[in-house]
Design a protein around this motif. Structure first.
Motif, PDB file in Angstrom:
ATOM      1  N   ALA A 111       7.241  28.218 -18.948  1.00 18.80           N
ATOM      2  CA  ALA A 111       6.607  29.507 -19.204  1.00 18.80           C
ATOM      3  C   ALA A 111       5.283  29.665 -18.467  1.00 18.80           C
ATOM      4  O   ALA A 111       4.627  30.694 -18.582  1.00 18.80           O
ATOM      5  N   SER A 112       4.891  28.653 -17.686  1.00 21.64           N
ATOM      6  CA  SER A 112       3.594  28.679 -17.009  1.00 21.64           C
ATOM      7  C   SER A 112       3.725  29.209 -15.588  1.00 21.64           C
ATOM      8  O   SER A 112       4.727  28.989 -14.913  1.00 21.64           O
ATOM      9  N   VAL A 113       2.687  29.922 -15.156  1.00 20.67           N
ATOM     10  CA  VAL A 113       2.589  30.423 -13.786  1.00 20.67           C
ATOM     11  C   VAL A 113       1.292  29.873 -13.208  1.00 20.67           C
ATOM     12  O   VAL A 113       0.223  30.043 -13.788  1.00 20.67           O
ATOM     13  N   TRP A 114       1.393  29.208 -12.058  1.00 18.05           N
ATOM     14  CA  TRP A 114       0.246  28.476 -11.513  1.00 18.05           C
ATOM     15  C   TRP A 114      -0.387  29.152 -10.300  1.00 18.05           C
ATOM     16  O   TRP A 114      -1.533  28.873  -9.972  1.00 18.05           O
ATOM     17  N   GLY A 115       0.341  30.013  -9.628  1.00 14.50           N
ATOM     18  CA  GLY A 115      -0.183  30.631  -8.423  1.00 14.50           C
ATOM     19  C   GLY A 115       0.952  31.286  -7.658  1.00 14.50           C
ATOM     20  O   GLY A 115       1.996  31.627  -8.230  1.00 14.50           O
ATOM     21  N   GLY A 116       0.767  31.441  -6.361  1.00 13.18           N
ATOM     22  CA  GLY A 116       1.809  32.089  -5.570  1.00 13.18           C
ATOM     23  C   GLY A 116       1.559  31.914  -4.084  1.00 13.18           C
ATOM     24  O   GLY A 116       0.475  31.491  -3.651  1.00 13.18           O
ATOM     25  N   ILE A 117       2.578  32.242  -3.301  1.00 12.49           N
ATOM     26  CA  ILE A 117       2.500  32.131  -1.851  1.00 12.49           C
ATOM     27  C   ILE A 117       2.851  33.474  -1.232  1.00 12.49           C
ATOM     28  O   ILE A 117       3.663  34.231  -1.773  1.00 12.49           O
ATOM     29  N   VAL A 118       2.204  33.784  -0.105  1.00 11.19           N
ATOM     30  CA  VAL A 118       2.498  34.991   0.675  1.00 11.19           C
ATOM     31  C   VAL A 118       2.810  34.554   2.092  1.00 11.19           C
ATOM     32  O   VAL A 118       2.060  33.773   2.686  1.00 11.19           O
ATOM     33  N   LEU A 119       3.933  35.036   2.625  1.00  7.24           N
ATOM     34  CA  LEU A 119       4.344  34.721   3.989  1.00  7.24           C
ATOM     35  C   LEU A 119       4.578  36.011   4.759  1.00  7.24           C
ATOM     36  O   LEU A 119       5.132  36.967   4.208  1.00  7.24           O
ATOM     37  N   LEU A 120       4.165  36.030   6.031  1.00 10.39           N
ATOM     38  CA  LEU A 120       4.358  37.194   6.898  1.00 10.39           C
ATOM     39  C   LEU A 120       5.172  36.800   8.119  1.00 10.39           C
ATOM     40  O   LEU A 120       5.010  35.687   8.649  1.00 10.39           O
ATOM     41  N   TRP A 121       6.038  37.733   8.547  1.00 11.65           N
ATOM     42  CA  TRP A 121       6.851  37.540   9.745  1.00 11.65           C
ATOM     43  C   TRP A 121       6.645  38.721  10.696  1.00 11.65           C
ATOM     44  O   TRP A 121       6.359  39.844  10.247  1.00 11.65           O
ATOM     45  N   PRO A 122       6.839  38.494  12.014  1.00 10.43           N
ATOM     46  CA  PRO A 122       6.810  39.623  12.957  1.00 10.43           C
ATOM     47  C   PRO A 122       7.958  40.583  12.675  1.00 10.43           C
ATOM     48  O   PRO A 122       8.946  40.233  12.033  1.00 10.43           O
ATOM     49  N   ILE A 123       7.845  41.778  13.190  1.00 12.30           N
ATOM     50  CA  ILE A 123       8.802  42.839  12.884  1.00 12.30           C
ATOM     51  C   ILE A 123      10.186  42.547  13.449  1.00 12.30           C
ATOM     52  O   ILE A 123      11.183  43.135  13.006  1.00 12.30           O
ATOM     53  N   TRP A 124      10.297  41.636  14.434  1.00  8.03           N
ATOM     54  CA  TRP A 124      11.623  41.342  14.981  1.00  8.03           C
ATOM     55  C   TRP A 124      12.446  40.423  14.067  1.00  8.03           C
ATOM     56  O   TRP A 124      13.587  40.121  14.343  1.00  8.03           O
ATOM     57  N   HIS A 125      11.840  39.986  12.948  1.00 12.53           N
ATOM     58  CA  HIS A 125      12.619  39.223  11.963  1.00 12.53           C
ATOM     59  C   HIS A 125      13.694  40.135  11.367  1.00 12.53           C
ATOM     60  O   HIS A 125      13.474  41.340  11.203  1.00 12.53           O
ATOM     61  N   PRO A 126      14.877  39.613  11.041  1.00 18.54           N
ATOM     62  CA  PRO A 126      15.915  40.441  10.406  1.00 18.54           C
ATOM     63  C   PRO A 126      15.393  41.124   9.149  1.00 18.54           C
ATOM     64  O   PRO A 126      14.426  40.667   8.534  1.00 18.54           O
ATOM     65  N   PRO A 127      16.026  42.230   8.741  1.00 20.07           N
ATOM     66  CA  PRO A 127      15.496  43.018   7.616  1.00 20.07           C
ATOM     67  C   PRO A 127      15.535  42.309   6.267  1.00 20.07           C
ATOM     68  O   PRO A 127      14.930  42.787   5.314  1.00 20.07           O
ATOM     69  N   GLN A 128      16.232  41.178   6.170  1.00 14.60           N
ATOM     70  CA  GLN A 128      16.281  40.419   4.931  1.00 14.60           C
ATOM     71  C   GLN A 128      16.098  38.935   5.231  1.00 14.60           C
ATOM     72  O   GLN A 128      16.378  38.471   6.346  1.00 14.60           O
ATOM     73  N   LEU A 129      15.644  38.183   4.236  1.00 13.43           N
ATOM     74  CA  LEU A 129      15.594  36.733   4.367  1.00 13.43           C
ATOM     75  C   LEU A 129      17.013  36.180   4.301  1.00 13.43           C
ATOM     76  O   LEU A 129      17.823  36.641   3.485  1.00 13.43           O
ATOM     77  N   ASP A 130      17.313  35.196   5.137  1.00 10.93           N
ATOM     78  CA  ASP A 130      18.625  34.573   5.024  1.00 10.93           C
ATOM     79  C   ASP A 130      18.582  33.497   3.940  1.00 10.93           C
ATOM     80  O   ASP A 130      17.514  33.190   3.382  1.00 10.93           O
ATOM     81  N   GLU A 131      19.739  32.920   3.633  1.00 10.80           N
ATOM     82  CA  GLU A 131      19.834  31.967   2.524  1.00 10.80           C
ATOM     83  C   GLU A 131      18.963  30.738   2.766  1.00 10.80           C
ATOM     84  O   GLU A 131      18.328  30.215   1.844  1.00 10.80           O
ATOM     85  N   GLU A 132      18.923  30.274   4.004  1.00  7.41           N
ATOM     86  CA  GLU A 132      18.115  29.095   4.320  1.00  7.41           C
ATOM     87  C   GLU A 132      16.624  29.382   4.118  1.00  7.41           C
ATOM     88  O   GLU A 132      15.886  28.542   3.594  1.00  7.41           O
ATOM     89  N   GLU A 133      16.180  30.572   4.524  1.00 13.33           N
ATOM     90  CA  GLU A 133      14.764  30.931   4.345  1.00 13.33           C
ATOM     91  C   GLU A 133      14.425  31.084   2.865  1.00 13.33           C
ATOM     92  O   GLU A 133      13.357  30.643   2.412  1.00 13.33           O
ATOM     93  N   ARG A 134      15.327  31.705   2.107  1.00 12.31           N
ATOM     94  CA  ARG A 134      15.091  31.850   0.666  1.00 12.31           C
ATOM     95  C   ARG A 134      14.990  30.483  -0.003  1.00 12.31           C
ATOM     96  O   ARG A 134      14.135  30.260  -0.865  1.00 12.31           O
ATOM     97  N   GLN A 135      15.879  29.574   0.395  1.00 18.56           N
ATOM     98  CA  GLN A 135      15.836  28.237  -0.195  1.00 18.56           C
ATOM     99  C   GLN A 135      14.541  27.523   0.172  1.00 18.56           C
ATOM    100  O   GLN A 135      13.955  26.806  -0.649  1.00 18.56           O
ATOM    101  N   ALA A 136      14.065  27.738   1.403  1.00 16.77           N
ATOM    102  CA  ALA A 136      12.801  27.121   1.821  1.00 16.77           C
ATOM    103  C   ALA A 136      11.634  27.660   0.997  1.00 16.77           C
ATOM    104  O   ALA A 136      10.746  26.894   0.595  1.00 16.77           O
ATOM    105  N   VAL A 137      11.633  28.965   0.729  1.00 18.53           N
ATOM    106  CA  VAL A 137      10.582  29.547  -0.116  1.00 18.53           C
ATOM    107  C   VAL A 137      10.663  28.976  -1.525  1.00 18.53           C
ATOM    108  O   VAL A 137       9.646  28.597  -2.130  1.00 18.53           O
ATOM    109  N   THR A 138      11.878  28.888  -2.075  1.00 15.83           N
ATOM    110  CA  THR A 138      12.066  28.342  -3.424  1.00 15.83           C
ATOM    111  C   THR A 138      11.585  26.902  -3.502  1.00 15.83           C
ATOM    112  O   THR A 138      10.888  26.511  -4.446  1.00 15.83           O
ATOM    113  N   THR A 139      11.949  26.102  -2.511  1.00 15.37           N
ATOM    114  CA  THR A 139      11.530  24.698  -2.489  1.00 15.37           C
ATOM    115  C   THR A 139      10.020  24.577  -2.396  1.00 15.37           C
ATOM    116  O   THR A 139       9.396  23.759  -3.091  1.00 15.37           O
ATOM    117  N   CYS A 140       9.423  25.392  -1.547  1.00 18.82           N
ATOM    118  CA  CYS A 140       7.963  25.397  -1.401  1.00 18.82           C
ATOM    119  C   CYS A 140       7.287  25.710  -2.730  1.00 18.82           C
ATOM    120  O   CYS A 140       6.351  25.021  -3.147  1.00 18.82           O
TER     121      CYS A 140
END
Length: 702
Positions: A111-140
Motif C-alpha cells: 500500500a506504500s508509494v515511494w516515488g516515481g520515474i519520468v522518461l522522455l522519448w523523441p517524437i520518432w518513437h512509436p505512438p505506444q510503448l512496446d512490451e519490452e519497454e513496458r517491462q523495463a519500466v516495470t522492472t525499474c
C-alpha cells in the motif's frame, strides 16, 4: 528485510541509468516522496539541464502533473503526442511546447508509494510503448521500490537532495591521436563549429566560429552563449537550444547580425553540436541588431518559468498553499537561495511562508509595523521595488538591518492588488547580483502574479475558516463518559484544496448499561453536505436515545431523508452496545464495514448485511446483526477516507487496515487511534475526510 548492500544513492542512480538505457529514453527524472510530506522532490536527472527541469524540482502530490497522477492512480501514465500533452496537462504543454513523448510510473510496494520515474522519448518513437519497454519500466520501478522500502525499514529513508543530481552521460572513449586529429580538422574548417553541454554551456569552439561570433574563444568557453553575447541574448537562441535538447531533433535559426548568421543545432545525449555559417538570405525572425544594455531582452527560460509559475499559482488555494508553491518554483527557477513571503494585516506584516532561512531568524520580523524603517515596510508603503546588488548597497540604505549568514544581494518586492498593498516578498542571494533591467522586469511581473494569487488565497482562507467552523460546530465537542466503555475519536479534514465534508460520528448514552455509536458520511463536500450531516446526526441521536434497534433507527432516518429530498445520499452505520451482556447489535446503510479486534489479537472485517444508502428508497429495510463484544475487544468504526487509496481496491486496503489493527500493541485507545490515522496517511495525499471511532468494553461493565 535484509539491509541493502552498497550505497543506496548509487544503487538508485543505477536504477535510473538502466531505465533510460533499456527503454531507449533520451531523458530520465527520478522523484522521491519525502517522509512526512505530501511532496515529490526531483532527486536524479539525466539527459536534460537542471535549469530546464527547475519548474518540476518540487511537485505537490495533488498537482496536475504526470508523475503525481501516476502515483495517485498507481499506474503508468503515457503521453504519445504534443497534442495529448497540451490537452491533458496544459501547464506542461505551455512550458515545454516541443515534440516528445512521455511516460510516468510510480514506485509502489504493497500500500506504500515511494516515488516515481519520468522518461522522455523523441517524437520518432512509436505512438505506444512496446512490451519490452513496458517491462523495463516495470522492472525499474520495482527495483526502486524494493530499495526504498528496504532502507526505510532500517530507519534510513532516502531523502532527495536540495538540488537534483545531474547524472553524467557516458561519453564514447576516443584515441588521443584521433582526438588531436579531429581538433586539427575543426581548426582548419572555414565554417564555424562549436559544442554545448547539457546545461547549455560552451565546451568547444573552433577559430572560424569565434570569428563569426566576433568574440574571443577563451571568453566564451564555459558560458552560455546567449548570456554573454548581447546580440544573441534574446528568446530565440535559448528556445532553439531547449527545443533541440528536449525533442532530440535538429533545429536552426538565423540571427540578424550583419552579416546574418545561420545556426544549425544537432542534439545528442551528451550535448548539442552547432554549425555556424553566413546566412544566404536575410533573417525574418530572431535576435535583432545588438541592443543597448538598457534594452536587454528577457530570456526564453525566464519567460517559460514565469508562465509556469502563473499556471501553478492559479491552482493554489489558501495563503499557505501560495507560499509553498511560490517557494517550490522561485528558489530553483529564479536563482535566489532564500525567500520570505509576508502579508499585511491591520497595519502589520506577518510571515506567511519562507524557504532557506532558520525559523528563529525569520520570526523576529513577524509583526513588523508597516511604518517601520525596514525595507519590507518601505517597499509596501511606497509601492516601489528595492534592489541591492551588493552588501555595500544594502548597508548604505539600512546600516542597522540584520544580515542573514552569507547574503550578498537582496530584492524587496511590494505585493499590491488593485493599488492596495497586501504584502511583501523578499528574495536573497549568496552572491552579488547586478539585477539588470530584464531581471527587474521579470521580478516585478512575478510580484504582480503573486499578489493576485495571494488576494484570492486570503478570500479562500476566510471562506474555508467559516465552513470549517460550521462543520466543527455540528460534530460532538466531547463524547459522553460511559461506565464499561473506553472510546476514542478522530476527525481529519482532507488535504488542502478540498471544501468541507459530511463525515460525522456520535456516541449516545441510552441508559446506565447501554449506548449507541453512529458513524456516517453525507455525499458531497460543501456547506449543503455539512448542513445535511447535522440533520442526519440529530435524527440518529433522537431515534437511538430510547434504545431503538439500529435497523429501525436507520429505517426511520431514511424515511426522514427521503421526505426532505435533499438530492444527496448518506451512508451510516449504527451499533447498539450492551456493556452488561457484552454484545453489540449493528446495522449498515451502505457504509464501510466495521473492524473488530478480539482480545487474543485477531482482527476481522465484519461483513454485515448490506443496506441501501439513506435517502434513496423510503421503504428500504435494514437488518440488525448481533455480535459478541467481550471486554478487551476493539470495535473500529470509520469513514471511507481511512481506507480509500486511488488505484487500489478498497477491499485490499480494508484488509490491510485490519491487519494493522491486529498487529498494533495493546495500548491506550488514543494512541491506537493515532496509529491507525498515521497508517492511513502514509504514502500519497488523501482526497476525503476521515472520521474514526474506537470502542473497547472493559471488565467493569457489569
Amino acid at each position: 528485510m535484509q539491509e541493502p548492500a552498497g550505497d543506496p544513492v548509487e544503487r538508485l542512480e543505477s536504477v535510473l541509468v538502466d531505465g533510460v538505457r533499456q527503454t531507449g529514453a533520451s531523458i530520465g527524472m527520478l522523484y522521491l516522496l519525502q517522509p512526512g510530506e505530501q511532496l515529490l522532490r526531483l532527486a536524479l536527472l539525466s539527459g536534460v539541464s537542471q535549469q530546464i527541469a527547475a519548474p518540476w524540482t518540487r511537485i505537490p502530490l495533488d498537482a496536475p502533473i504526470p508523475v503525481a497522477d501516476a502515483m495517485r492512480q498507481r499506474r503508468l501514465v503515457w503521453l504519445g503526442s504534443q497534442e495529448e500533452m497540451a490537452r491533458r496537462y496544459p501547464r506542461l504543454g505551455i512550458v515545454l511546447p516541443y515534440d516528445f513523448m512521455l511516460a510516468a510510473a510510480p514506485f509502489t510496494s504493497g500500500a506504500s508509494v515511494w516515488g516515481g520515474i519520468v522518461l522522455l522519448w523523441p517524437i520518432w518513437h512509436p505512438p505506444q510503448l512496446d512490451e519490452e519497454e513496458r517491462q523495463a519500466v516495470t522492472t525499474c520501478c520495482q527495483r526502486a521500490a524494493d530499495l526504498l522500502e528496504q532502507v526505510a525499514q532500517h530507519g534510513r529513508p532516502l531523502r532527495a537532495p536540495e538540488k537534483p543530481r545531474l547524472l553524467a552521460t557516458q561519453l564514447r572513449e576516443s584515441d588521443p591521436a584521433q582526438a588531436m586529429a579531429a581538433l586539427g580538422f575543426t581548426d582548419r574548417l572555414p565554417v564555424g563549429c562549436c559544442a554545448l553541454d547539457i546545461e547549455g554551456r560552451l565546451t568547444f569552439i573552433n577559430p572560424a566560429a569565434a570569428v563569426l561570433l566576433g568574440a574571443d574563444a577563451a571568453s566564451l568557453v564555459g558560458k552560455r552563449p546567449w548570456e554573454v553575447l548581447l546580440w544573441l541574448n534574446g528568446p530565440l537562441f535559448e528556445d532553439r537550444y531547449r527545443a533541440a535538447l528536449i525533442s532530440r531533433q535538429p533545429t536552426s535559426f538565423i540571427a540578424a547580425r550583419p552579416p546574418p548568421l545561420l545556426f544549425q543545432l544537432y542534439p545528442s545525449d551528451s550535448g548539442i553540436s552547432i554549425h555556424i555559417t553566413p546566412a544566404t538570405q536575410p533573417a525574418t525572425t530572431g535576435p535583432g541588431e545588438e541592443p543597448p544594455a538598457s534594452s536587454e531582452p528577457v530570456s526564453a527560460t525566464a519567460l517559460y518559468l514565469l508562465t509556469h509559475l502563473a499556471a501553478a499559482l492559479t491552482e493554489a488555494t489558501g495563503v499557505r498553499d501560495v507560499a509553498e508553491r511560490l517557494a517550490d518554483q522561485i528558489v530553483p527557477a529564479f536563482g535566489p537561495q532564500r525567500l520570505i513571503l509576508m502579508t499585511q494585516e491591520e497595519g502589520r506584516l506577518h510571515i506567511a511562508g519562507h524557504r532557506g532561512y532558520r525559523t528563529d531568524f525569520v520570526h523576529r520580523f513577524d509583526g513588523t509595523s508597516v511604518t517601520s524603517a525596514t525595507p519590507v515596510a518601505h517597499v509596501l508603503t511606497t509601492g516601489d521595488a528595492a534592489f541591492f546588488p551588493a552588501l555595500a548597497d544594502f548597508r548604505r540604505a539600512y546600516p542597522d538591518a540584520p544580515r542573514y549568514e552569507r547574503t550578498n544581494a537582496w530584492a524587496f518586492l511590494p505585493l499590491t492588488v488593485s493599488g492596495r498593498p497586501i504584502g511583501s516578498l523578499v528574495l536573497t542571494y549568496d552572491q552579488p547580483r547586478p539585477f539588470p533591467p530584464a531581471e527587474r522586469a521579470i521580478l516585478t511581473s512575478l510580484a504582480g502574479l503573486i499578489a493576485q494569487a495571494l488576494g484570492r488565497a486570503r478570500l479562500y482562507d476566510t471562506k474555508h475558516a467559516l465552513a470549517r467552523s460550521l462543520q466543527s460546530g455540528l460534530l460532538p465537542q466531547a463524547l459522553p463518559r460511559i461506565q464499561g466503555l473506553e472510546v476514542a475519536a478522530r476527525y481529519l479534514p482532507a488535504g488542502h484544496g478540498m471544501d468541507i465534508g459530511g463525515d460525522f460520528y456520535d456516541l449516545i448514552r441510552c441508559d446506565d448499561t447501554t449506548a449507541a455509536a453512529a458513524i456516517g458520511d453525507v455525499q458531497g463536500h460543501d456547506t449543503t453536505a455539512a448542513a445535511l450531516m447535522g440533520q442526519v446526526r440529530t435524527a440518529v441521536h433522537a431515534h437511538a436515545t430510547d434504545g431503538t434497534l439500529p435497523g429501525d433507527v436507520l429505517a426511520r432516518t431514511n424515511r426522514l431523508l427521503t421526505d426532505l429530498d435533499p438530492g444527496l445520499f448518506t451512508s451510516c452505520l449504527i451499533a447498539h452496545l450492551d456493556v452488561v451482556h457484552h454484545c453489540a447489535r449493528l446495522a449498515n446503510a451502505g457504509h464501510p464495514p466495521p473492524l473488530l479486534r478480539h482480545p487474543d489479537g485477531r482482527a476481522e472485517v465484519l461483513r454485515l448485511p448490506p443496506g441501501l444508502l439513506l435517502g434513496i428508497d423510503p421503504t428500504a429495510d435494514y437488518t440488525t446483526t448481533k455480535i459478541p463484544l467481550e471486554p478487551g475487544c476493539v470495535l473500529a468504526l470509520y469513514t471511507d477516507g481511512l481506507v480509500e487509496t486511488p488505484g487500489t481496491d478498497i477491499d485490499h486496503t480494508t484488509h490491510d487496515l485490519a491487519q494493522h489493527l491486529a498487529q498494533a500493541p495493546d495500548q491506550d485507545l488514543d494512541d491506537l487511534a493515532d496509529a491507525l490515522i498515521h497508517h492511513a496517511e502514509r504514502g500519497i495525499a488523501r482526497h476525503d475526510d476521515i472520521a474514526l471511532l474506537l470502542i473497547r468494553p472493559t471488565a467493569n461493565g457489569g
